[in-house]
Structures are given as C-alpha cells and as structure tokens.
Design an enzyme around this catalytic site. Structure first.
Site, PDB file in Angstrom:
ATOM      1  N   GLU A  34       3.976 -50.461  71.516  1.00 39.38           N
ATOM      2  CA  GLU A  34       2.817 -50.062  70.721  1.00 39.38           C
ATOM      3  C   GLU A  34       2.184 -48.763  71.228  1.00 39.38           C
ATOM      4  OE1 GLU A  34       0.332 -53.686  69.606  1.00 39.38           O
ATOM      5  OE2 GLU A  34       1.563 -54.483  71.226  1.00 39.38           O
ATOM      6  N   SER A  49       1.267 -55.982  66.917  1.00 41.09           N
ATOM      7  CA  SER A  49       1.616 -55.041  65.837  1.00 41.09           C
ATOM      8  C   SER A  49       2.848 -55.469  65.041  1.00 41.09           C
ATOM      9  CB  SER A  49       1.842 -53.625  66.398  1.00 41.09           C
ATOM     10  OG  SER A  49       0.647 -53.134  66.950  1.00 41.09           O
ATOM     11  N   TYR A  68       0.806 -49.839  59.810  1.00 37.91           N
ATOM     12  CA  TYR A  68       0.492 -48.525  60.341  1.00 37.91           C
ATOM     13  C   TYR A  68       0.885 -47.343  59.471  1.00 37.91           C
ATOM     14  CZ  TYR A  68      -0.766 -51.159  64.423  1.00 37.91           C
ATOM     15  OH  TYR A  68      -1.370 -52.053  65.261  1.00 37.91           O
ATOM     16  N   ARG A 107      -9.675 -59.355  67.605  1.00 38.37           N
ATOM     17  CA  ARG A 107      -9.323 -59.550  66.196  1.00 38.37           C
ATOM     18  C   ARG A 107      -8.343 -60.690  66.093  1.00 38.37           C
ATOM     19  NH1 ARG A 107      -5.700 -55.854  64.775  1.00 38.37           N
ATOM     20  NH2 ARG A 107      -4.235 -57.492  64.192  1.00 38.37           N
ATOM     21  N   ASP A 128      -5.863 -63.155  63.758  1.00 37.89           N
ATOM     22  CA  ASP A 128      -5.075 -63.140  62.528  1.00 37.89           C
ATOM     23  C   ASP A 128      -4.797 -64.563  62.068  1.00 37.89           C
ATOM     24  OD1 ASP A 128      -5.020 -60.377  62.753  1.00 37.89           O
ATOM     25  OD2 ASP A 128      -3.091 -60.361  63.795  1.00 37.89           O
ATOM     26  N   GLU A 142      -2.636 -65.468  65.960  1.00 39.08           N
ATOM     27  CA  GLU A 142      -2.774 -64.826  67.262  1.00 39.08           C
ATOM     28  C   GLU A 142      -4.104 -64.100  67.327  1.00 39.08           C
ATOM     29  OE1 GLU A 142      -0.624 -60.779  67.579  1.00 39.08           O
ATOM     30  OE2 GLU A 142       0.660 -61.958  66.242  1.00 39.08           O
ATOM     31  N   ASN A 174      -5.962 -60.582  69.207  1.00 42.73           N
ATOM     32  CA  ASN A 174      -5.720 -59.301  69.875  1.00 42.73           C
ATOM     33  C   ASN A 174      -6.941 -58.926  70.699  1.00 42.73           C
ATOM     34  OD1 ASN A 174      -3.144 -58.255  68.259  1.00 42.73           O
ATOM     35  ND2 ASN A 174      -4.540 -59.198  66.806  1.00 42.73           N
ATOM     36  N   GLY A 193      -6.317 -52.203  67.224  1.00 46.55           N
ATOM     37  CA  GLY A 193      -6.143 -50.802  66.908  1.00 46.55           C
ATOM     38  C   GLY A 193      -7.402 -50.158  66.350  1.00 46.55           C
TER      39      GLY A 193
END
Length: 287
Positions: free
Chosen positions: A13, A134, A197, A236, A238, A250, A252, A256
């Site tokens: 990443e 990611s 992305y 964050r 998900d 998961e 984070n 990002g």
C-alpha cells in the site's frame, strides 16, 4: 511545534500512503503548521525516526510495519508523540482473523472463517491476506481448485465465506462515528483495489440510503470495535449488508486520505472539511 509526516514504507500500500501523506502535508502547510514530509524506504524504516527533529509524528502509513504496531513501538521507546492507535490496537486490528474473533465476542456478526481448505462447505469464498489492506491480494474462489491456487500466491491467507451484498464503511474519529457510506463499484462485483483508488472507480453514497435501523447499527458496531480494541484518533470499519443484517469485515487503524478516500467524504457528514480532519488529529495527539 514541528510536525513530521511519515509516509511510504515497504507494504503493498506504499503508493496509497504517499498520496495520502502528501495530501496531509499540503493541508498542514496550508494551515500554517511547521510541517515537512519524510518518505520511509523499504530498507530504511527506523533511522528516519531517529535522525529527524519533530515534536509530533503524523503517521500516514498503510499496511506493513506502519500499521502493525512495530513503528509505533519505536516511537514509544523514543518518547515521541504520534498520531493514531498505539502498539497493541494497531497489531490486533492488522490481524483480520483476530479482529473478527473480538468483534464476534461482543455480539457483532462476521463472515464464517474456514481454518482449513478441507473444512470449506460453501462457495464462493474469499481468500485474502490476513494482514494487508486496500483489498490487496483478494481472490474470489468458486471451487477447491481455485482456493488452492489462491492460497499458494497469497501471503498469510485467510479464507472466509463470500457474502454478496452492499458494501458499507463507517469512519470513527475520537470514539464517535462520522456516518455511514455505501460503496457502489462501477466496474466490478467486488470492491477491489482499482475500485478503491482509481478516480471514478466507485460511487460513494453518503449518507448511505439504507434503513435507519441498519444505519444506526453500523454506526454502533464501528464505535464498539474502535473502543473495544483501544483504538485512537481515526479508524474505518468495513461491513457487508445483506438481508437486513450487518456483517463486519475489518477495521483500518490508518485509513487512506487521498482524493478518492472514504474518511474525507464521511467527515463532511459532520460538517468537517479535509483541513478540519487534519487539524483535529494534530490537536488530539499534540496535547
């Protein structure tokens, strides 16, 4: 106060980290902070923390040592202030399997995990790295042969049931959920790296137009995970929504901050600009 923005690193990443880091650095400088950027190289990840002068390390590192607690441990030893979660929360949240077990222990639904290929009793399944983000290295497998191939190419794989539903994500800042965003990939059935992305790779619907009870449940789940793991600053989480159920995927610890990232979008639901988020992070961790 001198702020060093650390970015780059050795994980898959890295490029996202560089884009995020430069966006954060630009914001800091625009707001008048004495800030500069430091790119961590694959073969030089420790010396930059020792050789540079800074009062606050603003960590914009995704995956690898930047998100698994190892670099946080170095900063703790140095007695330096830094942004984001500490060693333990970073290490746990980086391990998808362990994080799912903790989420399940506090009453949050998660996709079933298969410990062995022989134990798979339903298809399709997802094979992905247990400690990457990611959507790097993600494989959707429809039979045992595909699973075996994926396991052979994925480092530290985790196998879990593939729940096909609506992709949701929830940002949390300082223990409070920012809101729920629904992700609609344009070119793929699954929210993969390109969907995340590439500009225009997906549609971000925020606030998510979903049932209000499910919206609140996703918010609560994200807050509960953030607090249970002892996370700090921004995280964050998900989720997948299917048949009026919310499944945790998961969390984070260093989301990002690029032009296509989710946290800046979610922050607007609370009236925050990108610059506001960066400023709040600095104020939170410079005390």
């Amino acid at each position: 106060m001198k702020i060093a923005v650390f970015m780059g690193g050795e994980s898959s990443e890295k490029e996202v980290s560089l884009r995020s880091g430069n966006a954060v650095l630009k914001s800091l400088q625009k707001q008048g902070y004495d800030a500069y950027g430091i790119e961590l190289k694959e073969n030089n990840q420790i010396l930059p923390f020792l050789e540079n002068e800074y009062d606050l390390a603003y960590l914009v590192l995704h995956g690898g040592n930047g998100e698994n607690g190892k670099l946080q441990a170095i900063l703790d030893i140095l007695g330096k202030k830094y942004t984001g979660s500490g060693v333990l929360a970073s290490a746990i949240s980086m391990d998808k399997k362990r994080t799912k077990m903790i989420a399940e222990s506090i009453g949050i639904k998660v996709p079933k995990t298969f410990d062995k290929i022989e134990s798979i009793n339903t298809f399709p399944v997802i094979v992905k790295p247990v400690d990457e983000g990611s959507s790097v290295g993600l494989h959707v497998c429809n039979n045992i042969e595909e699973v075996k191939k994926a396991v052979n190419v994925v480092r530290n794989p985790i196998i879990e049931e593939y729940i096909k539903g609506e992709e949701l994500t929830v940002g949390v800042m300082n223990d409070k959920a920012l809101g729920v965003l629904r992700i609609i990939p344009k070119a793929a059935d699954i929210y993969d790296y390109d969907s995340k992305y590439k500009i225009g790779g997906s549609i971000h619907e925020y606030p998510a137009r979903i049932d209000n009870k499910l919206y609140k449940k996703a918010m609560k789940y994200a807050e509960d995970i953030h607090i249970e793991l002892g996370m700090k600053g921004i995280s964050r989480s998900d989720f997948i929504m299917k048949d009026d159920e919310i499944y945790f995927l998961e969390v984070n610890s260093s989301p990002g901050m690029t032009e296509t990232s989710l946290i800046p979008d979610l922050a607007t639901l609370q009236g925050y600009t990108f610059d506001d988020v960066v400023r709040i992070v600095v104020e939170t961790f410079s005390k």
